[in-house]
Design a protein around this motif. Structure first.
Motif, PDB file in Angstrom:
ATOM      1  N   VAL A 364     -20.126   4.416  14.313  1.00 31.29           N
ATOM      2  CA  VAL A 364     -19.576   3.968  13.079  1.00 31.29           C
ATOM      3  C   VAL A 364     -18.203   3.244  13.154  1.00 31.29           C
ATOM      4  O   VAL A 364     -17.648   2.392  12.457  1.00 31.29           O
ATOM      5  N   GLY A 365     -17.338   3.938  13.985  1.00 30.15           N
ATOM      6  CA  GLY A 365     -16.046   3.539  14.080  1.00 30.15           C
ATOM      7  C   GLY A 365     -15.725   2.292  14.631  1.00 30.15           C
ATOM      8  O   GLY A 365     -15.102   1.185  14.117  1.00 30.15           O
ATOM      9  N   ILE A 366     -16.635   1.966  15.680  1.00 31.68           N
ATOM     10  CA  ILE A 366     -16.542   0.426  16.240  1.00 31.68           C
ATOM     11  C   ILE A 366     -17.407  -0.315  15.183  1.00 31.68           C
ATOM     12  O   ILE A 366     -16.458  -1.534  14.893  1.00 31.68           O
ATOM     13  N   VAL A 367     -18.458  -0.168  14.720  1.00 27.11           N
ATOM     14  CA  VAL A 367     -18.908  -1.124  13.514  1.00 27.11           C
ATOM     15  C   VAL A 367     -17.934  -1.368  12.530  1.00 27.11           C
ATOM     16  O   VAL A 367     -17.517  -2.646  11.988  1.00 27.11           O
ATOM     17  N   GLY A 368     -17.284  -0.319  11.796  1.00 24.22           N
ATOM     18  CA  GLY A 368     -16.514  -0.429  10.855  1.00 24.22           C
ATOM     19  C   GLY A 368     -15.230  -1.191  11.262  1.00 24.22           C
ATOM     20  O   GLY A 368     -14.836  -2.217  10.871  1.00 24.22           O
ATOM     21  N   GLY A 369     -14.473  -0.631  12.246  1.00 23.61           N
ATOM     22  CA  GLY A 369     -13.002  -0.929  12.459  1.00 23.61           C
ATOM     23  C   GLY A 369     -13.176  -2.517  12.992  1.00 23.61           C
ATOM     24  O   GLY A 369     -12.672  -3.552  12.542  1.00 23.61           O
ATOM     25  N   ILE A 370     -14.067  -2.690  14.068  1.00 23.20           N
ATOM     26  CA  ILE A 370     -14.023  -4.041  14.819  1.00 23.20           C
ATOM     27  C   ILE A 370     -14.746  -4.807  13.903  1.00 23.20           C
ATOM     28  O   ILE A 370     -14.394  -6.020  13.589  1.00 23.20           O
ATOM     29  N   VAL A 371     -16.191  -4.714  13.828  1.00 24.42           N
ATOM     30  CA  VAL A 371     -17.054  -5.700  13.185  1.00 24.42           C
ATOM     31  C   VAL A 371     -16.583  -6.385  11.782  1.00 24.42           C
ATOM     32  O   VAL A 371     -16.234  -7.281  11.436  1.00 24.42           O
ATOM     33  N   ILE A 372     -16.368  -4.921  10.998  1.00 27.71           N
ATOM     34  CA  ILE A 372     -16.113  -5.458   9.604  1.00 27.71           C
ATOM     35  C   ILE A 372     -14.899  -6.167   9.529  1.00 27.71           C
ATOM     36  O   ILE A 372     -14.466  -7.024   8.866  1.00 27.71           O
ATOM     37  N   GLY A 373     -13.775  -5.431  10.139  1.00 24.24           N
ATOM     38  CA  GLY A 373     -12.381  -5.949  10.150  1.00 24.24           C
ATOM     39  C   GLY A 373     -12.461  -7.515  10.723  1.00 24.24           C
ATOM     40  O   GLY A 373     -11.930  -8.290   9.707  1.00 24.24           O
ATOM     41  N   GLN A 374     -13.085  -7.531  11.765  1.00 23.65           N
ATOM     42  CA  GLN A 374     -13.053  -9.235  12.271  1.00 23.65           C
ATOM     43  C   GLN A 374     -13.840 -10.129  11.127  1.00 23.65           C
ATOM     44  O   GLN A 374     -13.268 -11.199  10.807  1.00 23.65           O
ATOM     45  N   ALA A 375     -14.894  -9.631  10.897  1.00 22.97           N
ATOM     46  CA  ALA A 375     -15.653 -10.481  10.065  1.00 22.97           C
ATOM     47  C   ALA A 375     -15.147 -10.652   8.528  1.00 22.97           C
ATOM     48  O   ALA A 375     -15.371 -11.704   7.822  1.00 22.97           O
ATOM     49  N   ALA A 376     -14.393  -9.609   7.944  1.00 24.22           N
ATOM     50  CA  ALA A 376     -13.859  -9.772   6.772  1.00 24.22           C
ATOM     51  C   ALA A 376     -12.736 -11.027   6.875  1.00 24.22           C
ATOM     52  O   ALA A 376     -12.501 -11.645   5.804  1.00 24.22           O
ATOM     53  N   VAL A 377     -12.072 -11.053   7.863  1.00 27.58           N
ATOM     54  CA  VAL A 377     -10.896 -11.735   8.079  1.00 27.58           C
ATOM     55  C   VAL A 377     -11.664 -13.309   8.231  1.00 27.58           C
ATOM     56  O   VAL A 377     -11.245 -14.184   7.470  1.00 27.58           O
ATOM     57  N   GLN A 378     -12.686 -13.336   8.930  1.00 24.98           N
ATOM     58  CA  GLN A 378     -13.207 -14.743   9.039  1.00 24.98           C
ATOM     59  C   GLN A 378     -14.081 -15.172   7.837  1.00 24.98           C
ATOM     60  O   GLN A 378     -13.887 -16.241   7.734  1.00 24.98           O
ATOM     61  N   ALA A 379     -14.319 -14.027   7.174  1.00 25.09           N
ATOM     62  CA  ALA A 379     -14.957 -14.715   5.952  1.00 25.09           C
ATOM     63  C   ALA A 379     -13.925 -14.936   4.674  1.00 25.09           C
ATOM     64  O   ALA A 379     -14.455 -15.586   3.828  1.00 25.09           O
ATOM     65  N   GLY A 380     -12.619 -14.763   5.172  1.00 22.16           N
ATOM     66  CA  GLY A 380     -11.673 -14.963   4.119  1.00 22.16           C
ATOM     67  C   GLY A 380     -11.652 -13.997   3.084  1.00 22.16           C
ATOM     68  O   GLY A 380     -10.956 -14.464   2.034  1.00 22.16           O
ATOM     69  N   ILE A 381     -12.070 -12.838   3.302  1.00 21.78           N
ATOM     70  CA  ILE A 381     -11.872 -11.895   2.224  1.00 21.78           C
ATOM     71  C   ILE A 381     -10.403 -11.164   2.087  1.00 21.78           C
ATOM     72  O   ILE A 381     -10.014 -11.013   1.287  1.00 21.78           O
ATOM     73  N   VAL A 382     -10.101 -10.896   3.500  1.00 22.39           N
ATOM     74  CA  VAL A 382      -8.832 -10.223   3.760  1.00 22.39           C
ATOM     75  C   VAL A 382      -8.082 -11.111   4.706  1.00 22.39           C
ATOM     76  O   VAL A 382      -8.599 -11.769   5.468  1.00 22.39           O
ATOM     77  N   SER A 383      -6.728 -10.859   4.737  1.00 18.82           N
ATOM     78  CA  SER A 383      -6.067 -11.727   5.766  1.00 18.82           C
ATOM     79  C   SER A 383      -5.546 -10.854   7.192  1.00 18.82           C
ATOM     80  O   SER A 383      -5.820  -9.741   7.105  1.00 18.82           O
ATOM     81  N   ASN A 384      -5.518 -11.481   7.966  1.00 22.70           N
ATOM     82  CA  ASN A 384      -4.994 -10.816   9.306  1.00 22.70           C
ATOM     83  C   ASN A 384      -4.035  -9.942   9.126  1.00 22.70           C
ATOM     84  O   ASN A 384      -3.965  -8.694   9.545  1.00 22.70           O
ATOM     85  N   ILE A 385      -2.879 -10.177   8.436  1.00 25.61           N
ATOM     86  CA  ILE A 385      -1.772  -9.411   8.315  1.00 25.61           C
ATOM     87  C   ILE A 385      -2.100  -7.863   7.493  1.00 25.61           C
ATOM     88  O   ILE A 385      -1.681  -7.053   7.751  1.00 25.61           O
ATOM     89  N   MET A 386      -3.029  -8.304   6.441  1.00 27.40           N
ATOM     90  CA  MET A 386      -3.603  -7.138   5.721  1.00 27.40           C
ATOM     91  C   MET A 386      -4.183  -6.189   6.913  1.00 27.40           C
ATOM     92  O   MET A 386      -4.052  -4.785   6.722  1.00 27.40           O
ATOM     93  N   VAL A 387      -5.050  -6.726   7.885  1.00 33.14           N
ATOM     94  CA  VAL A 387      -5.749  -5.982   8.689  1.00 33.14           C
ATOM     95  C   VAL A 387      -4.924  -5.289   9.518  1.00 33.14           C
ATOM     96  O   VAL A 387      -4.968  -3.801   9.807  1.00 33.14           O
TER      97      VAL A 387
END
Lengths: 497, 369
Positions: A364-387
């Motif tokens: 869950v940690g890996i899926v949440g942290g890496i996958v969601i984080g990276q995907a959310a940035v690429q999808a333009g939902i959050v900014s890199n700085i926010m992550v």
């Protein structure tokens, strides 16, 4: 059926003491313990006196070896030896209340025909966990023994550190149904009697069915239930508890809970870890300063980000604001929504990680942290700085050695974010002010929670922001209001050779 | 009517309470005001003002000494009887509330001008009411702790002044006394008002743990304030020329605009937000003393209810009277004159009155024996 039960109950009430007839007593016992399949009634004749007797106990709560070897065997086979049983603890009682309580507590009761008193034999032995490494408060250099669920064992674990007659214990039974024993432990010549009185009063006041865990006890007796800050240290480490006892504090052990409560506490005591005292003082001080820094990061970083981006962007230098702007280019939400989204995701991930078994938790940690984080940035939902902001906030909040304090910080982050999104940097300043004021006015067992910062006690600063060398800390902390301050003797004059 | 207060404050808390009450919004405008009257010699007036405020403060202590457990409210009724005492107490109460509101409104108006021009006044008041309520109804002991903690917290702000010093030209301060002593003396009038806040000694004195040390406490408190004022004024005067400084309403803030580090521009914004926390001591102290005073006038009033009432009045005022910056300044000025009467004239009168009473008593004693 129910009327029958009532009748039996009434009968039980009519007979407060036991009779001399064994058969009557056994009938009474069977009616009292109806619906107890593990109740054992062993009838036999005592060899030495030739009297009919019966031993009554609950199978699950007694130590079978002890019953067989120390009670039954001598009674059945030994001749002319008085006293016959080789049990260490031995009381005679004649009231049904006491006997029932004893059986429910895991003792065996011996009825002898013709006697108006029954003997309670100490044969307690219930399923127990062995003493293991503490789970939440991992230790680097400290002891690896953690508290278990049995109160008496926990007391023994602490006693091992402080073998003195001054270590007093007050037992108070809490709960109408649970009959949980709360043991109040303190050093008689050091701890403040006023606090003891207050604490005892508060514990005796509790009127509930049962107390299962130490946390429940804490909630019943703390000074301010509306505060997010923990007002008792909850630890699962005996060395930590012993150290706090030596500082003049009180330890509350709830039978059945592997955590003990320590009070009175101060805000800064949640930043101290027992490992600090076994690490070199410079390094321990450095780590402690880092914790305070982390506290502010965890509390204010997302709020500061929101305030600076939405209101006070003049504060950020041009170059930095350009790069932040680029990163935020595709994000459609205002910074507050962006931050709340990520923070709540993070909190959910954390909770999910805890509740799942360890191997899945990691996934869950890996899926949440890496996958969601990276995907959310690429999808333009959050900014890199926010992550980056959210990730550093999360790390900072896990540095705090105490779980409750960490939880308080994680919780308080949200009001800070809200206030920052409405009032910008002024909101943060007011938030800080409110926090300071709350900490000043908060009390733990009627002692100031903000000590040694407010009221300022400079003598205690040796162990507040830094951990001074042990030989400098000759006095106990004033904030625990001990009666006896001196903790180290005056330095012995060195012998010149 | 003398009631021994059960709560006590330490020497340090006493010092920092006075100091915290003295340093207010005036700190931001004082350098300009001084430059207007006395040019670059204005800082000398701060020294004069200090001497006067310490003297007045010592008079207060002296007047209070006879009745160590009585606050000014008690003294009023003690000296002048119930009929004059009560109205005098009410005036004092109104003054305390007024000071609290004046500081609150001033900081809000500055915050609006510098940071958040679109946020209405009452929103700020609403926001600031939360922490204010949380501490004010707890009484003077907690206020003492708060003042103490905020003082330590504010120390780093002074360090910010080190940045402009790099760019300052100390020649601006020369020549000394270029227009004679008159401007310096007339500017002293201004500085006297900046030291206002020590009149709270009238009410705080009974709470002091060791009364013997009161003299040293007030001297230290006033000196601390003087040190802050002189430091800022000198830095301002050496950074801006004596003409340039007149262009800025809040020179202390404008001064900080120049600080640039790699990761943060515009320190004045951060400074102002933090300075609001520092100034909170001023309005909180005044308000809590007003709440305390309310119990002297109406013994049955509850601190928490009084606090809520005062805050509601503040909120109502902020909604119905959209006070402009100049109106707030006017309000502060008016209160300053009342403050001047209370802090400088009243102790003198009280002192004379006490001496007179003693004289009469001695004479009577002499006659009877």
């Amino acid at each position: 059926m129910s009327s029958q039960e009532e009748q039996q109950l009434q009968e039980a009430k009519q007979l407060p003491t036991i009779s001399s007839n064994l058969a009557d007593n056994l009938m009474q016992i069977t009616s009292l313990f109806e619906g107890f399949p593990d109740l054992v009634i062993r009838e036999f004749t005592i060899q030495s006196t030739r009297k009919a007797a019966a031993l009554v106990y609950l199978g699950g709560l007694t130590d079978k070896n002890s019953v067989n070897n120390n009670v039954l065997e001598p009674l059945l086979f030994q001749l002319n030896i008085n006293p016959t049983v080789s049990i260490s603890h031995f009381i005679s009682e004649n009231t049904w209340d006491a006997l029932t309580a004893a059986i429910l507590g895991g003792n065996s009761v011996l009825f002898v025909n013709g006697h108006t008193e029954a003997s309670i034999l100490d044969t307690q032995g219930w399923p127990q966990r062995s003493i293991e490494d503490p789970q939440i408060e991992a230790s680097l250099k400290g002891a690896h023994q953690g508290f278990v669920e049995t109160g008496s064992q926990n007391i023994a674990l602490i006693r091992r550190y402080i073998p003195t007659v001054d270590l007093k214990i007050k037992e108070i039974t809490v709960g109408a149904r649970g009959n949980t024993t709360v043991s109040l432990m303190y050093l008689g010549d050091i701890a403040q009697p006023k606090i003891l009185e207050e604490l005892e009063k508060r514990i005796r006041k509790i009127d509930v069915d049962a107390i299962i865990n130490a946390g429940e006890l804490g909630e019943f007796i703390e000074d301010n239930p509306f505060s997010p800050f923990p007002q008792f240290i909850s630890t699962e480490r005996p060395d930590s508890a012993a150290s706090q006892l030596l500082q003049g504090r009180f330890v509350m052990i709830v039978d059945g809970s592997p955590n003990v409560l320590i009070g009175p506490t101060t805000f800064v005591s949640f930043f101290q870890s027992i490992d600090d005292y076994s690490t070199r003082w410079l390094i321990a001080s450095f780590i402690r300063v880092t914790r305070y820094f982390a506290f502010f990061i965890a509390l204010f970083l997302p709020a500061i980000y929101i305030a600076l981006i939405s209101y006070n962007y003049v504060v950020i230098p041009i170059k930095l604001i350009i790069s932040i702007g680029e990163s935020r280019e595709r994000v459609p939400f205002p910074p507050f929504a962006e931050a709340i989204l990520m923070e709540i995701t993070l909190e959910m991930l954390r909770e999910a990680g805890i509740r799942l078994p360890a191997p899945i938790g990691q996934t869950v940690g890996i899926v949440g942290g890496i996958v969601i984080g990276q995907a959310a940035v690429q999808a333009g939902i959050v900014s890199n700085i926010m992550v980056i902001v959210v990730a550093s906030t999360a790390i900072a909040s896990f540095i705090l050695p105490n779980y409750d304090m960490g939880a308080a910080v994680r919780f308080l982050r949200f009001p800070m974010m809200i206030i920052a999104s409405i009032f910008g940097i002024v909101g943060i300043a007011v938030g800080l002010m409110t926090l300071i004021i709350h900490l000043i006015t908060l009390k733990s067992l009627d002692t100031p929670y903000g000590s040694p910062l407010a009221p300022v006690r400079f003598v205690d600063w040796k162990d507040t922001f830094i951990r001074a060398p042990l030989w400098i800390m000759k006095k106990r902390p004033v904030s625990s209001v001990p009666v006896q301050l001196q903790r180290q003797g005056p330095t012995q004059p060195e012998e010149n050779t | 009517m003398q009631n021994t207060p059960s709560i006590q404050i330490t020497w340090l808390q006493f010092v920092l309470l006075i100091h915290g009450t003295q340093v207010g919004v005036g700190f931001l405008t004082l350098p300009r005001e001084l430059a207007q009257v006395a040019g670059s010699d204005g800082w000398i007036s701060i020294l004069f003002g200090w001497a006067l405020s310490v003297t007045a403060n010592l008079f207060i202590i002296h007047a209070m000494k006879r009745h160590p457990n009585a606050t000014l409210f008690d003294l009023f009724s003690l000296f002048f009887g119930k009929w004059i005492g009560k109205p005098a107490s009410v005036v004092l109460l109104l003054y305390l509330i007024g000071c609290s509101l004046a500081v609150l409104f001033s900081i809000v108006s500055i915050l609006r001008i510098w940071l958040m021009p679109k946020t209405p006044n009452f929103m700020f008041i609403l926001l600031l009411s939360i922490p204010t309520y949380m501490i004010v109804h707890h009484g003077i002991k907690m206020i003492g702790r708060y003042a103490e903690l905020i003082f330590y917290f504010s120390l780093w702000i002074i360090l910010l002044l080190a940045f402009p010093v790099n760019h300052s030209r100390w020649l601006y301060l020369l020549p000394f006394i270029k227009e004679g002593w008159m401007p310096v003396i007339s500017a002293t009038k201004l500085t006297i008002l900046s030291y206002l806040g020590f009149e709270i000694t009238f009410i705080l004195y009974p709470f002091l743990m060791l009364k013997k040390k009161a003299t040293s406490a007030v001297i230290v408190a006033n000196t601390l304030t003087m040190f802050f004022y002189i430091l800022t004024t000198l830095v301002c005067f050496s950074y801006f020329s004596s003409l340039e400084i007149l262009q800025y309403t809040w020179p202390t803030l404008s001064l900080l605009k120049v600080i640039r580090v790699q990761f943060l521009d515009r320190w004045d914004v951060i400074f102002l937000a933090m300075y609001m926390v520092v100034i909170s001591v001023t309005w909180i102290v005044y308000m809590s003393l007003a709440v305390f005073g309310m119990r002297q006038v109406l013994p049955k009033s509850k601190p928490s209810i009084t606090t809520v009432a005062i805050l509601l009045i503040t909120l109502a005022l902020s909604i119905f009277l959209a006070l402009s910056q100049s109106q707030v300044t006017q309000m502060t000025r008016t209160l300053s004159y009342i403050g001047f009467m209370i802090a400088y004239v009243l102790p003198l009168c009280l002192w004379c009155y006490v001496k007179l009473l003693e004289g009469i008593r001695r004479n009577q004693g002499g006659n009877s024996s």
